[in-house]
Structures are given as C-alpha cells and as structure tokens.
Scaffold this motif. Structure first.
Motif, short mmCIF file in Angstrom:
data_model
loop_
_atom_site.label_atom_id
_atom_site.label_comp_id
_atom_site.label_asym_id
_atom_site.label_seq_id
_atom_site.Cartn_x
_atom_site.Cartn_y
_atom_site.Cartn_z
N CYS A 269 7.36 -11.27 6.55
CA CYS A 269 6.69 -11.14 7.85
C CYS A 269 6.55 -9.66 8.19
CB CYS A 269 7.50 -11.82 8.94
SG CYS A 269 7.71 -13.59 8.65
N GLN A 271 4.23 -6.65 10.78
CA GLN A 271 3.38 -6.46 11.95
C GLN A 271 2.16 -5.64 11.53
OE1 GLN A 271 5.59 -5.07 15.28
NE2 GLN A 271 4.06 -5.74 16.76
N ASP A 272 1.01 -5.96 12.11
CA ASP A 272 -0.24 -5.27 11.77
C ASP A 272 -0.26 -3.90 12.44
OD1 ASP A 272 -2.73 -4.74 10.77
OD2 ASP A 272 -3.79 -5.89 12.29
N ILE A 299 1.72 -1.63 3.60
CA ILE A 299 1.16 -2.64 4.51
C ILE A 299 -0.13 -3.22 3.94
CG2 ILE A 299 0.09 -2.96 6.79
CD1 ILE A 299 2.12 -0.89 7.87
N SER A 300 -0.99 -2.34 3.42
CA SER A 300 -2.27 -2.78 2.85
C SER A 300 -2.06 -3.75 1.68
CB SER A 300 -3.07 -1.56 2.38
OG SER A 300 -4.28 -1.95 1.79
N LYS A 303 -0.62 -7.21 2.87
CA LYS A 303 -1.63 -8.04 3.55
C LYS A 303 -2.40 -8.91 2.57
CE LYS A 303 -2.66 -5.30 7.69
NZ LYS A 303 -3.70 -4.45 8.34
N LYS A 304 -2.52 -8.45 1.33
CA LYS A 304 -3.29 -9.18 0.31
C LYS A 304 -2.48 -10.31 -0.33
CE LYS A 304 -5.71 -4.88 -0.79
NZ LYS A 304 -5.84 -3.81 -1.80
N THR A 308 2.70 -13.25 2.57
CA THR A 308 2.84 -12.45 3.78
C THR A 308 2.29 -13.15 5.02
OG1 THR A 308 2.59 -10.46 2.42
CG2 THR A 308 2.36 -10.18 4.79
N THR A 309 3.07 -13.09 6.10
CA THR A 309 2.62 -13.54 7.42
C THR A 309 2.47 -12.29 8.29
OG1 THR A 309 3.79 -15.64 7.22
CG2 THR A 309 3.20 -14.92 9.44
N ILE A 310 1.30 -12.15 8.93
CA ILE A 310 1.01 -10.95 9.72
C ILE A 310 1.13 -11.28 11.21
CG2 ILE A 310 -0.69 -9.16 10.21
CD1 ILE A 310 -1.90 -9.85 7.42
N ARG A 313 -0.44 -7.05 16.42
CA ARG A 313 -0.10 -5.62 16.47
C ARG A 313 0.76 -5.24 17.67
NH1 ARG A 313 -5.01 -1.72 15.46
NH2 ARG A 313 -4.62 -2.58 13.37
#
Length: 321
Positions: A269, A271-272, A299-300, A303-304, A308-310, A313
């Motif tokens: 998990c 955060q954006d 982070i980038s 995200k792919k 991952t859970t985003i 923000r």
C-alpha cells in the motif's frame, strides 16, 4: 500462447574492447544511414510516399547543399522497420490530436540512436552465450550479458542502441509464467524527506546519490569549452557519460528495492505522493535531498505492479504509519 507467457527485455552490451576498426565503422555507418533515412523521409511532401526498397536518399551536406547518398550498410529489413517506425509515430500524434491533446510535429534529428532488428535468426542471430551476428556484417560481435537470458526463452525482436558511443542490444523474449510463492505478508509504505521510506514494519530506507567529483570536474571543463566547437562536443559527451554512470547506480538501487518489496509481500500500500511538488518546495534543502533520492522512481515502478494499492494523495497517512 502469449497468455501463458510473460514478456521480458534483456540488455546486452557489445564488448567495445573486441571491436576492430571495421566493426566499429560498420556500427557507426548503421546509425549514420538511419539518420539520413529518417531526415529524408521527413523532408518529403508526403511522408507515407516512400518505397520500402529505397537505396538512395537526398541529404544536406555541411554546406547546406543537397547531395545523393547510398544506403549501403542498412539491410532491407532495417530500412523497412525504420520507415514503419516513423509512420507509426505520425499515427500516434494524429490519435493524440483527435483526443484533444496539443501536439507538435516530428523534427529533423542530428542523430538516431536506435535501430530495430525485427526478425530473430535473420536481422540478428545469437551464436552462443558470447557472440551475436547482425545482418549486413559477416563476422560476429562479442556481447556481454547473454548468459542472463534463460535457456527456455522464446526470442522475439531486438533493438540495436547507441548510448554515448557504447553499443547495446535490447533483446525481447517470452518466458512461461511461473506462479509466485505467496508469503501472506502485507506492507504499507510512507514516503518522506527525513526518512525516504518508512514501512509499516518499522523499517527505514534512505537513499542519497549526490553529484560525484567526476561530474563536477567534467561540468567545469564543459563550461569553459567554446560552444559549438569539437572540444565542446567532446566535453559535453564526457559530462553526459559521467551523469549516465550516476543514473545507472540510481536505477540499479531502485530495481533492487522494488524487487525486494514485491518478493517479500503479497500486497503493498502506497500513497500517490506528488514528489515533483516536494522538489519545488521552498523548504531549505528539500529540493536537493529529493533530487538525490530515488523516491519518484520507486513510486512510479510500484504503481505498475498488480500487488500495489494506491491511496488518495491527501489522505493523512503519516501519523497512522
């Protein structure tokens, strides 16, 4: 069949210490002719009105006068792929424009740094774990990194790349999907300035890649060189190489960190976070510390990942973490 496979690209480096003058000249001519072809295609009234079997192009010489040049080194398949790549770029720009995006146009290039090698065993061929053959040249090229490719890999296309005078072959292969071992572990990551990453397990990760002495030295020499001179171009190339070494170190650490997190946890998990906004903050020292870290890249990459859970923000996660 492709649904049961995973696509991977392996980077192999052509051993420059084993390149004869003839081999080096062949590689240089490949990229030079690729530049001629690309610029000639853009100069046409209709970019799509160019024959796939073209063997002669018109270029502007150093005196800005038109001159005919033959495409001797590029093979027919390479020429076809280079022409098709330019057409594909035009199609992509057209689609973006239709969707409402503001787009420009393709510009003429001073150099082309990649050549597609579409067909395995034709445009390129792997001889063993040390040597590769490239279409248009009879002898083999010694390559480092072929041993990393699994023996059960199904080879697809490749790309010949020129990076600051070093030559690489990016080989795309297909491998059978292997089900991952589930660990039953879930982890949360909090990104910050004091500690780059704080995990929900209490672990802390900090990264710092400041500019090296070599970069500062090369930068000073480049700034003193005359703009546009041969010496200036040499100094610029040397500066780019020193920056490239630092970039490679950052990428290596980023890949290892992401790989470790993904292998050890079933769910991640994050955060954006808006790292770019952090970097432009007026807080003293923030910009440099973020520039020297690799938080944005981590982070980038995360995200792919499917694991991952985003999180939103602006969710107040720091105290919770």
């Amino acid at each position: 069949r492709r649904q049961t496979q995973v696509c991977k690209t392996y980077t192999c480096k052509i051993d420059k210490s084993h390149l004869s003058k003839d081999k080096l000249n062949f590689l240089r001519k490949l990229f030079l002719e690729a530049k001629w072809l690309y610029n000639y295609q853009l100069s046409l009234d209709d970019i799509f009105d160019i024959p796939d079997n073209i063997k002669e192009v018109t270029i502007l010489n150093k005196d800005k006068l038109p001159e005919q040049r033959e495409l001797v080194t590029l093979s027919s398949q390479m020429i076809q792929e280079l022409i098709q790549r330019t057409k594909t770029n035009i199609y992509a720009l057209s689609r973006l424009k239709e969707e409402g995006y503001k787009v420009g146009k393709l510009n003429f290039k001073s150099e082309v740094n990649s050549i597609p090698l579409k067909q395995y065993n034709n445009t390129y061929k792997i001889i063993d774990d040390k040597y590769i053959k490239i279409q248009g040249y009879k002898k083999y090229f010694k390559v480092r990194g072929l041993k990393q490719i699994p023996s059960n890999a199904e080879f697809s296309r490749a790309t010949l790349v020129n990076r600051l005078g070093d030559y690489y072959i990016l080989i795309t292969v297909y491998l059978l999907k292997v089900p991952r071992d589930m660990t039953g572990s879930v982890i949360g990551l909090d990104f910050g300035i004091k500690d780059n990453i704080t995990t929900s397990n209490g672990e802390k990760y900090n990264f710092s890649f400041p500019e090296t002495r070599q970069i500062k030295k090369a930068s000073k020499k480049f700034n003193k060189a005359k703009l546009g001179s041969n010496n200036g171009r040499k100094k610029k190339k040397k500066l780019a190489k020193t920056y490239n070494k630092l970039t490679n170190k950052k990428k290596d650490t980023k890949n290892k960190t992401v790989s470790k997190l993904v292998k050890e946890n079933d769910k991640i998990c994050i955060q954006d976070e808006n790292i770019h906004q952090w970097k432009s903050s007026k807080m003293k020292g923030w910009g440099k510390r973020i520039q020297h870290s690799i938080m944005g890249g981590i982070i980038s990459d995360l995200k792919k990942r499917l694991e991952t859970t985003i999180i939103w923000r602006y969710f107040p996660s720091t105290k919770l973490c």
